[in-house]
Design a protein around this motif. Structure first.
Motif, PDB file in Angstrom:
ATOM      1  N   PRO A 137       0.802  -1.240   0.000  1.00 25.75           N
ATOM      2  CA  PRO A 137       0.000   0.000   0.000  1.00 25.75           C
ATOM      3  C   PRO A 137       0.826   1.277   0.000  1.00 25.75           C
ATOM      4  CG  PRO A 137      -0.926  -1.595   1.532  1.00 25.75           C
ATOM      5  CD  PRO A 137       0.388  -2.174   1.076  1.00 25.75           C
ATOM      6  N   SER A 138       2.035   1.252   0.565  1.00 21.77           N
ATOM      7  CA  SER A 138       2.834   2.473   0.633  1.00 21.77           C
ATOM      8  C   SER A 138       3.808   2.613  -0.536  1.00 21.77           C
ATOM      9  CB  SER A 138       3.629   2.507   1.944  1.00 21.77           C
ATOM     10  OG  SER A 138       4.548   1.429   1.998  1.00 21.77           O
ATOM     11  N   GLY A 139       3.744   1.687  -1.512  1.00 18.74           N
ATOM     12  CA  GLY A 139       4.653   1.749  -2.644  1.00 18.74           C
ATOM     13  C   GLY A 139       4.461   3.022  -3.455  1.00 18.74           C
ATOM     14  N   VAL A 140       5.574   3.584  -3.952  1.00 17.68           N
ATOM     15  CA  VAL A 140       5.494   4.808  -4.737  1.00 17.68           C
ATOM     16  C   VAL A 140       6.354   4.692  -5.991  1.00 17.68           C
ATOM     17  CG1 VAL A 140       5.069   6.303  -2.766  1.00 17.68           C
ATOM     18  CG2 VAL A 140       7.422   5.881  -3.510  1.00 17.68           C
ATOM     19  N   LEU A 141       5.982   5.473  -6.984  1.00 25.32           N
ATOM     20  CA  LEU A 141       6.792   5.652  -8.186  1.00 25.32           C
ATOM     21  C   LEU A 141       7.333   7.077  -8.141  1.00 25.32           C
ATOM     22  CD1 LEU A 141       6.073   4.689 -11.836  1.00 25.32           C
ATOM     23  CD2 LEU A 141       6.599   7.051 -11.311  1.00 25.32           C
ATOM     24  N   ILE A 142       8.665   7.200  -8.270  1.00 28.46           N
ATOM     25  CA  ILE A 142       9.286   8.522  -8.258  1.00 28.46           C
ATOM     26  C   ILE A 142       9.644   8.907  -9.681  1.00 28.46           C
ATOM     27  CG2 ILE A 142      11.163   9.927  -7.340  1.00 28.46           C
ATOM     28  CD1 ILE A 142      11.431   7.908  -5.075  1.00 28.46           C
TER      29      ILE A 142
ATOM     30  N   SER B  18       1.653   7.199  -6.085  1.00 32.55           N
ATOM     31  CA  SER B  18       1.333   5.901  -5.505  1.00 32.55           C
ATOM     32  C   SER B  18       1.289   4.833  -6.598  1.00 32.55           C
ATOM     33  CB  SER B  18      -0.027   5.965  -4.807  1.00 32.55           C
ATOM     34  OG  SER B  18      -0.551   4.671  -4.598  1.00 32.55           O
ATOM     35  N   LEU B  19       1.883   3.676  -6.299  1.00 26.26           N
ATOM     36  CA  LEU B  19       1.835   2.593  -7.276  1.00 26.26           C
ATOM     37  C   LEU B  19       0.398   2.137  -7.517  1.00 26.26           C
ATOM     38  CD1 LEU B  19       4.940   0.414  -6.307  1.00 26.26           C
ATOM     39  CD2 LEU B  19       4.676   1.954  -8.237  1.00 26.26           C
ATOM     40  N   HIS B  20      -0.429   2.216  -6.493  1.00 22.71           N
ATOM     41  CA  HIS B  20      -1.834   1.865  -6.684  1.00 22.71           C
ATOM     42  C   HIS B  20      -2.491   2.812  -7.684  1.00 22.71           C
ATOM     43  CE1 HIS B  20      -2.731  -0.789  -2.914  1.00 22.71           C
ATOM     44  NE2 HIS B  20      -1.685  -1.200  -3.618  1.00 22.71           N
ATOM     45  N   SER B  21      -2.104   4.092  -7.632  1.00 24.21           N
ATOM     46  CA  SER B  21      -2.651   5.048  -8.597  1.00 24.21           C
ATOM     47  C   SER B  21      -2.192   4.718 -10.012  1.00 24.21           C
ATOM     48  CB  SER B  21      -2.207   6.473  -8.236  1.00 24.21           C
ATOM     49  OG  SER B  21      -2.719   6.856  -6.974  1.00 24.21           O
ATOM     50  N   CYS B  22      -0.930   4.273 -10.131  1.00 23.69           N
ATOM     51  CA  CYS B  22      -0.423   3.881 -11.451  1.00 23.69           C
ATOM     52  C   CYS B  22      -1.228   2.721 -12.015  1.00 23.69           C
ATOM     53  CB  CYS B  22       1.048   3.492 -11.361  1.00 23.69           C
ATOM     54  SG  CYS B  22       2.157   4.831 -10.921  1.00 23.69           S
ATOM     55  N   VAL B  23      -1.519   1.753 -11.156  1.00 28.31           N
ATOM     56  CA  VAL B  23      -2.290   0.592 -11.604  1.00 28.31           C
ATOM     57  C   VAL B  23      -3.705   1.011 -11.994  1.00 28.31           C
ATOM     58  CG1 VAL B  23      -3.289  -1.610 -10.887  1.00 28.31           C
ATOM     59  CG2 VAL B  23      -0.929  -1.053 -10.281  1.00 28.31           C
ATOM     60  N   GLU B  24      -4.316   1.873 -11.166  1.00 29.38           N
ATOM     61  CA  GLU B  24      -5.678   2.330 -11.467  1.00 29.38           C
ATOM     62  C   GLU B  24      -5.741   3.079 -12.795  1.00 29.38           C
ATOM     63  OE1 GLU B  24      -6.603   4.599  -8.039  1.00 29.38           O
ATOM     64  OE2 GLU B  24      -7.166   2.868  -6.801  1.00 29.38           O
TER      65      GLU B  24
ATOM     66  N   VAL C 238       7.727  -4.648   0.095  1.00 26.40           N
ATOM     67  CA  VAL C 238       6.960  -5.815  -0.334  1.00 26.40           C
ATOM     68  C   VAL C 238       6.632  -6.699   0.857  1.00 26.40           C
ATOM     69  CG1 VAL C 238       7.922  -5.815  -2.645  1.00 26.40           C
ATOM     70  CG2 VAL C 238       9.096  -7.054  -0.849  1.00 26.40           C
ATOM     71  N   GLU C 239       5.674  -7.595   0.648  1.00 27.16           N
ATOM     72  CA  GLU C 239       5.296  -8.497   1.725  1.00 27.16           C
ATOM     73  C   GLU C 239       5.285  -9.950   1.257  1.00 27.16           C
ATOM     74  OE1 GLU C 239       1.631  -7.007   3.247  1.00 27.16           O
ATOM     75  OE2 GLU C 239       2.629  -5.680   4.667  1.00 27.16           O
TER      76      GLU C 239
END
Length: 450
Positions: free
Chosen positions: A326-331, A339-345, A426-427
């Motif tokens: 959830p806290s993954g980011v793209l710089i 947010s990586l989740h935003s990238c996926v969305e 990652v988990e």
């Protein structure tokens, strides 16, 4: 020359599992296939299953100039070794480092000025373009009904002048005069000798061709050979006269690259099922020990998503989001974090935006180095083509079970370039799928998490 430049197989610590030596025009490349379907099928198969432990060699009659032109026109992979100008030039890697030892070998009993002088006396010969006139090759066009007569007379003239040359007629129109030691077959024999000297002879070698200047390839001992279904008359005639009883040489049922894939299966040299042959994206199985396989599969999904060749299902997006912390980011290059989740969305709005368009995605030079029991360093080139526009990103990824994972993607600074740096946590187990976007580029890759 440095040893690694000679062998052109830096990524291999042992003998190549398979070495494919293929002609380009009308063999690897089907000029009657505007969508390059068979070539893209081969690309996906090679990068997912063979690149990491095998060698790809292109052996073409084209000069370096025309070879580079073809790479801009067709989705060709980067070969480990390139043999050009009908076997008179050997180069290694993407930088095409020349083999100086081969040059010295060809200089024996070769005087280009004498060849030019004698060929000028034959009005039946029409010189090819200046780019095709090479240090150890002089090339002409000639009408089919004049070829044999001119070859005989020219050979006698050059022999009287003390030259030891080879004259090759191919394609029903091309006539090449080479140094005697040159040719596609001799160039391959030279490479195999070098590999033998280093005790790294490929386990299996498959040669592939369609025309007369490929015939020598099939004469090399202990190699497998495939004449693609669209092979020309002069090669089929050579086969009938010299190799019809050789079970290691076949005439494929399929054209061009599809015929090469057919031969891999026929000779049981390894798997010949390309990821592109899998119609249902759900049947693209995970292979946790094969980063290349997963990278190729994701890019195939990405292409099909944008071409609307998979269902527009929210489940795909949910599954991708579930793969990221959830806290993954793209710089971004600017330093902005997304947010990586935003990238996926964001993938959702690109569904079908390339439907009905000549849009393709492929991975090239996918090489994974295992640096520990649970870590891989993976480098690859990701290409997209949409009509006449091409874009490429060079990506390096560290695949590991540790908490911190980094991914870098770089390309030369031009209109189609991408530069980004991604760091995330990652988990649980599985493969990460990362989709990033800039105004001019859509990129995607896999990262393994542990």
């Amino acid at each position: 020359m440095a040893e690694r430049q000679v062998v052109g197989m830096d990524h291999l610590s042992a003998s190549a599992r398979l070495m494919i030596v293929s002609d380009l025009d009308h063999t690897m490349v089907d000029h009657h296939d505007p969508e390059n379907i068979s070539l893209l099928r081969f690309n996906a198969l090679w990068e997912s299953k063979y690149r990491h432990d095998s060698l790809l060699v292109f052996s073409t009659g084209r000069s370096p100039t025309l070879y580079k032109q073809l790479t801009k026109e067709k989705p060709l992979l980067t070969p480990d070794i390139t043999i050009m100008s009908v076997g008179t030039e050997i180069t290694y890697g993407k930088q095409m480092v020349p083999d100086e030892g081969w040059v010295e070998y060809l200089n024996h009993k070769w005087h280009r000025s004498v060849v030019v002088e004698e060929t000028s006396k034959f009005t039946e010969l029409t010189p090819q373009s200046e780019t095709e006139q090479r240090p150890h090759k002089v090339s002409f066009y000639i009408k089919k009904d004049k070829a044999q007569e001119v070859m005989k007379a020219l050979g006698e003239r050059l022999e009287k002048r003390g030259l030891d040359v080879k004259i090759i007629y191919s394609g029903g129109v091309d006539l090449d005069i080479l140094a005697q030691g040159a040719g596609k077959g001799q160039a391959l024999a030279y490479l195999l000798k070098k590999f033998k000297h280093e005790d790294r002879v490929p386990v299996n070698t498959l040669v592939c061709g369609d025309s007369g200047n490929d015939a020598e390839l099939f004469s090399i001992p202990d190699v497998y050979g495939v004449m693609v279904s669209n092979a020309q008359e002069e090669l089929l005639q050579w086969h009938a006269e010299h190799a019809k009883d050789n079970p290691k040489v076949i005439h494929a049922h399929e054209r061009c690259a599809a015929g090469i894939i057919e031969a891999i299966g026929h000779f049981k040299l390894g798997t010949n099922k390309s990821p592109r042959d899998v119609a249902d994206i759900g049947d693209l199985k995970l292979e946790n020990d094969s980063p290349g396989h997963e990278i190729v599969n994701f890019y195939l999904f990405y292409e099909r998503w944008r071409r609307a060749e998979v269902d527009n299902s929210a489940a795909y997006i949910d599954n991708l989001k579930a793969a990221f912390h959830p806290s993954g980011v793209l710089i971004q290059p600017s330093g902005a974090e997304i947010s990586l989740h935003s990238c996926v969305e964001s993938l959702g709005k690109y569904y079908g935006d390339k439907q009905g368009k000549p849009y393709r995605v492929w991975a090239d030079r996918v090489l994974a180095t295992k640096i520990s029991n649970d870590s891989w360093l993976v480098r690859f080139h990701k290409w997209e083509i949409s009509g006449e526009e091409r874009q490429c990103a060079v990506t390096t990824a560290l695949l590991t079970s540790k908490v911190q994972i980094r991914l870098e993607s770089k390309a030369p600074s031009h209109a189609t370039s991408l530069q980004s740096y991604i760091s995330f946590s990652v988990e649980s187990s599985g493969w990460f799928m990362l989709c990033s976007r800039t105004p001019d580029f859509h990129g995607s890759t896999f990262i393994k998490r542990g």
